[in-house]
Design an enzyme around this catalytic site. Structure first.
Site, mmCIF file in Angstrom:
data_model
loop_
_atom_site.group_PDB
_atom_site.id
_atom_site.type_symbol
_atom_site.label_atom_id
_atom_site.label_comp_id
_atom_site.label_asym_id
_atom_site.label_seq_id
_atom_site.Cartn_x
_atom_site.Cartn_y
_atom_site.Cartn_z
ATOM 1 N NE ARG A 130 -59.525 -25.078 -19.920
ATOM 2 C CZ ARG A 130 -59.103 -24.602 -18.742
ATOM 3 N NH1 ARG A 130 -59.290 -23.330 -18.457
ATOM 4 N NH2 ARG A 130 -58.533 -25.380 -17.849
ATOM 5 C CG ASP A 181 -52.394 -33.955 -13.633
ATOM 6 O OD1 ASP A 181 -51.415 -33.676 -12.905
ATOM 7 O OD2 ASP A 181 -53.452 -33.303 -13.625
ATOM 8 C CE1 TYR A 200 -57.660 -35.103 -14.582
ATOM 9 C CE2 TYR A 200 -56.028 -35.053 -12.825
ATOM 10 C CZ TYR A 200 -56.403 -34.731 -14.113
ATOM 11 O OH TYR A 200 -55.531 -34.054 -14.935
HETATM 12 N N1 LIG Z 1 -55.292 -27.221 -17.298
HETATM 13 C C1 LIG Z 1 -54.195 -27.713 -16.728
HETATM 14 O O1 LIG Z 1 -53.400 -26.969 -16.142
HETATM 15 C C2 LIG Z 1 -53.930 -29.195 -16.766
HETATM 16 C C3 LIG Z 1 -53.099 -29.763 -15.780
HETATM 17 C C4 LIG Z 1 -52.850 -31.128 -15.836
HETATM 18 C C5 LIG Z 1 -53.385 -31.897 -16.860
HETATM 19 N N2 LIG Z 1 -54.193 -31.326 -17.790
HETATM 20 C C6 LIG Z 1 -54.751 -32.169 -18.851
HETATM 21 O O2 LIG Z 1 -54.652 -31.497 -20.091
HETATM 22 C C7 LIG Z 1 -55.775 -31.803 -20.911
HETATM 23 C C8 LIG Z 1 -56.477 -30.536 -21.350
HETATM 24 O O3 LIG Z 1 -56.755 -29.764 -20.191
HETATM 25 P P1 LIG Z 1 -57.703 -28.483 -20.248
HETATM 26 O O4 LIG Z 1 -57.544 -27.795 -18.944
HETATM 27 O O5 LIG Z 1 -57.486 -27.744 -21.516
HETATM 28 O O6 LIG Z 1 -59.101 -29.230 -20.279
HETATM 29 P P2 LIG Z 1 -60.566 -28.592 -20.216
HETATM 30 O O7 LIG Z 1 -60.587 -27.156 -20.402
HETATM 31 O O8 LIG Z 1 -61.203 -29.133 -18.982
HETATM 32 O O9 LIG Z 1 -61.153 -29.225 -21.515
HETATM 33 C C9 LIG Z 1 -61.596 -30.502 -21.495
HETATM 34 C C10 LIG Z 1 -61.811 -30.925 -22.912
HETATM 35 O O10 LIG Z 1 -62.363 -32.210 -22.841
HETATM 36 C C11 LIG Z 1 -63.556 -32.238 -23.593
HETATM 37 N N3 LIG Z 1 -64.548 -33.048 -22.895
HETATM 38 C C12 LIG Z 1 -64.854 -33.054 -21.577
HETATM 39 N N4 LIG Z 1 -65.870 -33.904 -21.356
HETATM 40 C C13 LIG Z 1 -66.215 -34.434 -22.560
HETATM 41 C C14 LIG Z 1 -67.186 -35.365 -22.989
HETATM 42 N N5 LIG Z 1 -68.054 -35.936 -22.139
HETATM 43 N N6 LIG Z 1 -67.251 -35.664 -24.290
HETATM 44 C C15 LIG Z 1 -66.403 -35.100 -25.181
HETATM 45 N N7 LIG Z 1 -65.451 -34.219 -24.836
HETATM 46 C C16 LIG Z 1 -65.361 -33.894 -23.537
HETATM 47 C C17 LIG Z 1 -64.051 -30.812 -23.694
HETATM 48 O O11 LIG Z 1 -64.748 -30.658 -24.910
HETATM 49 P P3 LIG Z 1 -65.978 -29.631 -25.101
HETATM 50 O O12 LIG Z 1 -65.558 -28.333 -24.474
HETATM 51 O O13 LIG Z 1 -66.151 -29.569 -26.558
HETATM 52 O O14 LIG Z 1 -67.160 -30.258 -24.401
HETATM 53 C C18 LIG Z 1 -62.758 -30.026 -23.657
HETATM 54 O O15 LIG Z 1 -62.260 -29.859 -24.943
HETATM 55 C C19 LIG Z 1 -56.640 -32.739 -20.086
HETATM 56 O O16 LIG Z 1 -56.349 -34.071 -20.409
HETATM 57 C C20 LIG Z 1 -56.224 -32.444 -18.658
HETATM 58 O O17 LIG Z 1 -56.450 -33.527 -17.777
HETATM 59 C C21 LIG Z 1 -54.495 -29.994 -17.761
#
Ligand SMILES: NC(=O)c1ccc[n+]([C@@H]2O[C@H](COP(=O)([O-])OP(=O)(O)OC[C@H]3O[C@@H](n4cnc5c(N)ncnc54)[C@H](OP(=O)(O)O)[C@@H]3O)[C@@H](O)[C@H]2O)c1
Length: 245
Positions: free
Chosen positions: A18, A144, A157
């Site tokens: 992602r 965020d 969160y």
């Molecule tokens: N998606 C959005 O629109 C959005 C909005 C606001 C902020 N954000 C921020 O942007 C960042 C990336 O978002 P995303 O949506 O791409 O995140 P995501 O799909 O939820 O991915 C989370 C990542 O964190 C890793 N992770 C989760 N738990 C873990 C653990 N216990 N140990 C090691 N690694 C762990 C996962 O690794 P594995 O898959 O290898 O386990 C994955 O690579 C995050 O900080 C999120 O808060 C995203």
């Protein structure tokens, strides 16, 4: 003049999938060697590393569960063993749990604090300690935009990401002038787990002034901008289409 990224070593937490994957590949495209941390996404981590190497850089993968302090503590030494040192730390890995005060449990609290805040905190400490004398380093935290406006949703969160913003500003001061520390504060970029693109687009129409969602490549472009601009530190850059104004 822009900071040259070619030949730098970047560590990306959650760098396999992602948004993390887009960050890894953008850094590789800019010429950075990669240390891709992941949790459970072994296959995607290998695939992302291969895609990075196809861009001409060296990429290593490393699994650690960020809920576990001992495993988290192993990440930076492993990166230093692989590359000698690390120039750039991207704290991207996080979990996003719903619920307010009424639903909160100690287990949920500890898990979110551990992954979203404790891990970036101690990785930042380890990063600063390993940076060779005379070298300049950089940290970018993935925050965020919802924390820029009061709200009661996703309470634990939200607390972790609010603290990550505070940490960004505090470390920008403590680690200057050797290390610049910035953050991007994301809005609607990708649908959360269990939701699809239609959910994201509907949300964007309803809530985002620019009436569109973002995407991981937009995040990556802005992170590269923060990395390349030598007068930026302590910046919290919203990438949210105006959603949290
Ligand atoms: N998606 C959005 O629109 C959005 C909005 C606001 C902020 N954000 C921020 O942007 C960042 C990336 O978002 P995303 O949506 O791409 O995140 P995501 O799909 O939820 O991915 C989370 C990542 O964190 C890793 N992770 C989760 N738990 C873990 C653990 N216990 N140990 C090691 N690694 C762990 C996962 O690794 P594995 O898959 O290898 O386990 C994955 O690579 C995050 O900080 C999120 O808060 C995203």
């Amino acid at each position: 003049m822009a900071v040259e990224l070619t030949g730098k070593v970047a560590l990306v937490t959650g760098g396999a999938v992602r948004i993390g994957r887009a960050l890894s590949l953008a850094l590789a495209g800019a010429g950075c060697h990669l240390f891709i941390h992941y949790g459970r996404s072994t296959g995607p981590a290998e695939e992302t590393a291969a895609a990075a190497e196809a861009l001409g850089v060296t990429a290593h993968t490393y699994s650690a569960d960020l809920r576990e302090p001992e495993q988290t503590d192993g990440i930076m030494p492993a990166a230093v063993a692989a590359f000698g040192h690390v120039d750039i730390l991207i704290n991207n890995a996080a979990i996003f749990e719903p619920g307010g005060l009424a639903e909160a449990t100690l287990g949920q609290w500890e898990q979110q604090m551990g992954i979203n805040l404790r891990a970036p905190f101690f990785l930042s400490q380890a990063f600063a300690r390993q940076l060779p004398a005379g070298a300049e380093g950089q940290i970018v935290n993935i925050a965020d935009a919802r924390v820029l406006r009061p709200g009661a949703d996703h309470l634990v969160y939200r607390l972790t990401k609010s603290a990550l913003v505070s940490l960004t500003q505090a470390l920008a001061l403590e680690l200057a002038p050797r290390i610049r520390v910035n953050a991007v504060a994301l809005g609607a970029i990708l649908p959360p787990p269990g939701e699809d693109e239609a959910y994201l687009q509907a949300l964007a129409q309803r809530r985002v002034p620019l009436r569109r969602a973002g995407n991981p490549e937009m995040v990556a472009v802005n992170v590269l901008h923060l990395l390349r601009q030598p007068f930026l530190t302590g910046v919290i850059l919203p990438i949210d289409g105006g959603e949290f104004l």
